[in-house]
Design a protein around this motif. Structure first.
Motif, short mmCIF file in Angstrom:
data_model
loop_
_atom_site.label_atom_id
_atom_site.label_comp_id
_atom_site.label_asym_id
_atom_site.label_seq_id
_atom_site.Cartn_x
_atom_site.Cartn_y
_atom_site.Cartn_z
N SER A 173 0.84 -1.20 0.00
CA SER A 173 0.00 0.00 0.00
C SER A 173 0.87 1.25 0.00
N GLN A 174 1.92 1.19 0.80
CA GLN A 174 2.83 2.35 0.87
C GLN A 174 3.47 2.61 -0.50
N LEU A 175 3.95 1.55 -1.12
CA LEU A 175 4.61 1.72 -2.43
C LEU A 175 3.62 2.18 -3.49
N ALA A 176 2.44 1.54 -3.48
CA ALA A 176 1.43 1.87 -4.49
C ALA A 176 0.88 3.27 -4.29
N GLY A 177 1.02 3.78 -3.06
CA GLY A 177 0.51 5.13 -2.78
C GLY A 177 1.50 6.23 -3.15
N CYS A 178 2.70 5.86 -3.59
CA CYS A 178 3.68 6.88 -3.97
C CYS A 178 3.17 7.65 -5.18
N ARG A 179 3.42 8.95 -5.15
CA ARG A 179 2.95 9.77 -6.27
C ARG A 179 4.06 9.86 -7.31
N GLY A 180 4.00 9.00 -8.27
CA GLY A 180 4.99 9.06 -9.33
C GLY A 180 6.17 8.15 -9.04
N GLU A 181 6.96 7.91 -10.07
CA GLU A 181 8.02 6.91 -9.97
C GLU A 181 9.25 7.42 -9.23
N GLY A 182 9.44 8.73 -9.21
CA GLY A 182 10.54 9.30 -8.43
C GLY A 182 10.31 9.04 -6.95
N ALA A 183 9.08 9.26 -6.51
CA ALA A 183 8.74 9.04 -5.10
C ALA A 183 8.85 7.56 -4.77
N ALA A 231 12.47 6.73 -4.29
CA ALA A 231 12.93 7.23 -2.99
C ALA A 231 12.46 6.31 -1.87
N ALA A 232 11.23 5.82 -1.98
CA ALA A 232 10.70 4.91 -0.95
C ALA A 232 11.50 3.61 -0.92
N VAL A 233 11.83 3.09 -2.08
CA VAL A 233 12.62 1.84 -2.14
C VAL A 233 13.98 2.07 -1.50
N GLU A 234 14.57 3.22 -1.79
CA GLU A 234 15.89 3.53 -1.23
C GLU A 234 15.82 3.59 0.30
N ARG A 235 14.77 4.24 0.81
CA ARG A 235 14.62 4.33 2.28
C ARG A 235 14.46 2.94 2.89
N LEU A 236 13.62 2.14 2.23
CA LEU A 236 13.33 0.81 2.78
C LEU A 236 14.54 -0.12 2.70
N SER A 237 15.46 0.18 1.82
CA SER A 237 16.63 -0.69 1.74
C SER A 237 17.87 0.07 2.23
N THR A 238 17.67 0.76 3.32
CA THR A 238 18.73 1.47 4.06
C THR A 238 19.74 2.19 3.16
#
Ligand code: ZN
Ligand code: ZN
Length: 359
Positions: free
Chosen positions: A67-77, A80-87
């Motif tokens: 849900s968190q990933l699918a809720g990102c607005r656009g592919e840049g966001a 960024a979320a993937v980067e945060r989640l993978s330290t």
């Protein structure tokens, strides 16, 4: 942005899938990684909006993450979320996942593709398997499904004996199948003209595993690589030898790539496609979702080289026959001229093409 602005669309299914695969790769082997991979595949294959397609089978811990990933607005966001989640490691798309369409991308490409490249306009259902090799259904079941989908000709393409894992057809097997093909054509050939193909093995030295006399017994000879698929040494010579073999009609899934697992062989594709053109060998665009081989860049190169192209589902079950839609989308994205696509030919014209290219 104001509170009244229209909500931006979330990431595409393909982008969500890529995020899930990246996160999977950063997990140690185990249940978590497996669940992320499964969710990634589900996003690739789903026709529904990204998160709903993935959530059905996801374990409870994964649902809020999706849900968190699918809720990102656009592919840049999303990145960024993937980067945060993978330290802090930035996402990096593996070469084995480049230039693959998700199912929803296929639909999107086809929505604006030329009429001639719409799957329902194809006359020929090319390259599918039966339970005589590694398919799940009988020849007649597959042929009936092709007819029901509106094809006017179809090419059964079981494996030759060289592919031991797929229990391919030996000479006797080819002859037995031939009788069934003839029986079908006597009864229903006006509705769907069935042709017997054979997916022969390109051995490591580039020879084809079916002897010359037997090659002439089938209507359409496909050659393909299933072994020696490492992306180590260049395999141009192996492919050149295969496509120069008398009696070969089609180079099937030329790279032998496999989504997320294998990049396929390296070759000087300009030389391979020039040889296909000179030898009258058509180049296949294989639509099986994990193959998508050629991809749209190489399909463009083959079209530019002057090759004929043929679109394939590589179906191993009746429900797979619709996978030629992926091949249509690849051809559309590559802007292959429709007149180069053999599946558009009338049954007689395709039979003539095969005759002309048999030597
Ligand atoms: Zn194959
Ligand atoms: Zn096949």
């Amino acid at each position: 942005m104001t509170a009244t602005a229209a909500p931006l669309r979330g990431p595409s299914n393909g982008a969500l899938a890529e995020a899930l695969f990246t996160l999977a790769e950063r997990e140690p082997a185990g249940d978590r990684r497996l669940a992320l991979l499964r969710a990634g595949y589900a996003a690739m294959d789903s026709v529904r909006p990204a998160r709903r397609g993935v959530l059905d089978d996801a374990p409870p811990w994964l649902k809020p993450l999706v849900s968190q990933l699918a809720g990102c607005r656009g592919e840049g966001a999303l990145a960024a979320a993937v980067e945060r989640l993978s330290t802090g490691q930035p996402p990096h798309r593996r070469a084995t996942r480049q230039r693959f369409f998700s199912r929803s991308e296929v639909e999107r490409v086809l929505a604006t593709a030329p009429e001639d490249l719409q799957p329902q306009r194809l006359r020929g259902a090319f390259h599918w398997h039966t339970d005589a090799s590694d398919g799940r259904a009988a020849l007649e079941t597959m042929a009936r499904t092709c007819a029901r989908r509106g094809a006017s000709w179809a090419v059964v393409s079981d494996h030759s004996r060289g592919l031991e894992v797929a229990s391919g057809l030996d000479h006797e097997g080819v002859r037995l199948q031939r009788r069934r093909v003839e029986r079908w054509n006597r009864r229903r050939g006006d509705e769907l003209h069935l042709l017997q193909g054979l997916e022969a093995e390109i051995l490591l030295d580039g020879t084809v595993d079916v002897p010359a006399a037997e090659r002439r017994e089938v209507d359409c000879l496909l050659v393909a690589l299933h072994k020696g698929l490492g992306s180590g040494p260049d395999q141009t010579e192996r492919l050149l030898r295969a496509v120069a073999t008398p009696g070969v009609h089609v180079l099937a899934h030329p790279r032998g790539r496999l989504f997320h697992h294998r990049q396929g062989v390296r070759a000087r594709w300009e030389l391979v496609f020039a040889a296909c053109r000179d030898n009258g060998v058509a180049v296949e665009i294989n639509g099986f979702p994990r193959r998508q081989d050629l991809d749209w860049e190489l399909a463009r190169l083959a079209a530019d080289a002057g090759c004929d192209l043929i679109l394939a589902s590589d179906a191993h079950a009746p429900s797979h026959l619709e996978l030629d839609a992926y091949a249509c989308a690849i051809a559309a994205r590559a802007e292959v001229p429709a007149e180069r696509i053999l599946n558009r030919l009338q049954p007689d014209a395709f039979a003539d093409w095969l005759d002309l290219h048999s030597s």
